[in-house]
Design an enzyme around this catalytic site. Structure first.
Site, PDB file in Angstrom:
ATOM      1  CD  GLU A   1      -4.373  -8.050   1.730  1.00  0.00           C
ATOM      2  OE1 GLU A   1      -5.272  -7.394   2.320  1.00  0.00           O
ATOM      3  OE2 GLU A   1      -3.189  -7.680   1.712  1.00  0.00           O
TER       4      GLU A   1
ATOM      5  CD  GLU B   1      -2.821  -1.293   2.374  1.00  0.00           C
ATOM      6  OE1 GLU B   1      -2.809  -0.356   3.206  1.00  0.00           O
ATOM      7  OE2 GLU B   1      -3.553  -2.290   2.491  1.00  0.00           O
TER       8      GLU B   1
END
Length: 371
Positions: A269, A163
């Protein structure tokens, strides 16, 4: 904007991928528990789950489901920096070693999540690094060398940086690491990880890149810069925390663009929610407070379509696998983080398979033929 003239792969399949769901035509998504084949047993690529290792090994029913369905495992939080190095010079390998033992015992691939992430940086690192960025650069190098080196040949791949871009758009996220080391910290993290384990598959991992094409383009631009500079990046991780209203056409476009890099593609995920949120903690917007049969069937179709898109768009040699972020509604992070009800996974609160399980299974079993 996404042009309607994009050339997507032409696919012949038993069931059409991108169609409006009709639950009357999906009897196969309503099977009984006795029909379970085990997801890993019908897949050509690894099927993984991210999970808390202590919760897993202390729950026999949960562990039985994990072993029967998955051949890859990721720690949800147990292998992040805050857990590994909670205080200076005090490495804590216990949980990482436990999950490695579990993976080896049950013949599962261990995937490392993650090395550098702003949200898992210990406070002591932030305090010391903010005062001395030279120390911080050396610390990052030594940390990655020691951590990846310890599990060399034992961890198949790593989310090296997680991220690094803003939630939306093309800008780098102005994190502690960025502010003190500049964007070069990302490339250096990959270099250090490769030095520690040249055989490990190294990923950049992020969210929203399956639906925000501006953010995806920024990530792909970084990837191309790395390739030109010889930075050892081997894969792109699509977190794939998607919503029911995320268009399949946009997901297909994003997977195709990422696959064109030639890198490994990991759906890292995966979960699928009904409600919405603003990407921030406690930012849930609860449009649905109960789960209907029609919603269950629609979610099953969404899971099936996602698996089919991955199989048909991403070349086999680039299919690192699909990992679910927890696999039961009981244990999902969604409700606690966003403070809202939802039902994101393939098993319900009672550890019973939902239609979503059979949708995922069908997506793995359907025969596809590319022209």
């Amino acid at each position: 904007m996404i042009s309607k003239k994009q050339n997507y792969p032409q696919i012949k399949i038993i069931h059409v991928i991108l169609i409006v769901f009709s639950f009357t035509a999906c009897k196969s998504l309503n099977q009984k528990s006795t029909d379970l084949a085990g997801l890993k047993n019908v897949s050509e690529f690894p099927i993984g789950t991210a999970i808390n290792i202590n919760k897993l090994i202390n729950d026999e029913a949960l562990m039985a489901l994990q072993i029967s369905n998955f051949n890859s495992i990721t720690a949800t939080s147990d292998m992040k920096m805050r857990e590994i190095l909670p205080a200076e010079n005090q490495f804590n390998w216990k949980k990482a070693d436990t999950i490695l033992y579990y993976a080896n015992k049950h013949k599962q691939r261990l995937f490392g999540h993650n090395l550098i992430w702003h949200s898992s940086t210990p406070k002591w690192v932030e305090e010391k690094g903010a005062k001395d960025n030279v120390w911080l650069g050396e610390f990052m190098k030594e940390y990655i060398h020691k951590y990846v080196g310890r599990y060399k040949g034992k961890v198949a791949g790593w989310d090296v940086v997680n991220e690094a871009f803003e939630s939306k758009g093309s800008e780098y996220r102005k994190t502690f690491w960025y502010n003190n080391l500049g964007k070069e910290y990302i490339a250096n993290a990959f270099r250090y990880a490769h030095e520690a384990d040249p055989a490990a598959v190294l990923f950049y991992n992020d969210f929203n890149i399956e639906r925000d094409t501006t953010k995806l383009d920024a990530v792909l631009k970084m990837v191309e810069e790395f390739k030109k500079e010889g930075v050892p990046i081997h894969g792109i991780g699509f977190q794939m925390h998607i919503r029911m209203d995320t268009p399949d056409e946009v997901i297909a476009y994003s997977l195709k663009k990422a696959a064109e890099t030639g890198l490994q593609i990991h759906l890292s995920e995966v979960d699928i929610i009904f409600n919405t949120h603003n990407d921030e903690r406690s930012g849930g917007i609860e449009n649905y407070s109960s789960l209907t049969n029609e919603m269950k069937q629609a979610q099953a179709e969404k899971y099936k379509n996602l698996v089919l898109m991955y199989r048909s768009i991403v070349p086999k040699k680039q299919q690192f696998g699909i990992t679910l972020w927890d696999f039961t509604d009981r244990d999902s992070w969604i409700k606690g983080f966003f403070n809202m009800k939802d039902w994101p996974t393939i098993y319900d609160d009672d550890l019973k398979p939902k239609p979503a399980y059979f949708g995922f299974l069908e997506g793995l079993k359907v025969k596809i033929e590319k022209e």
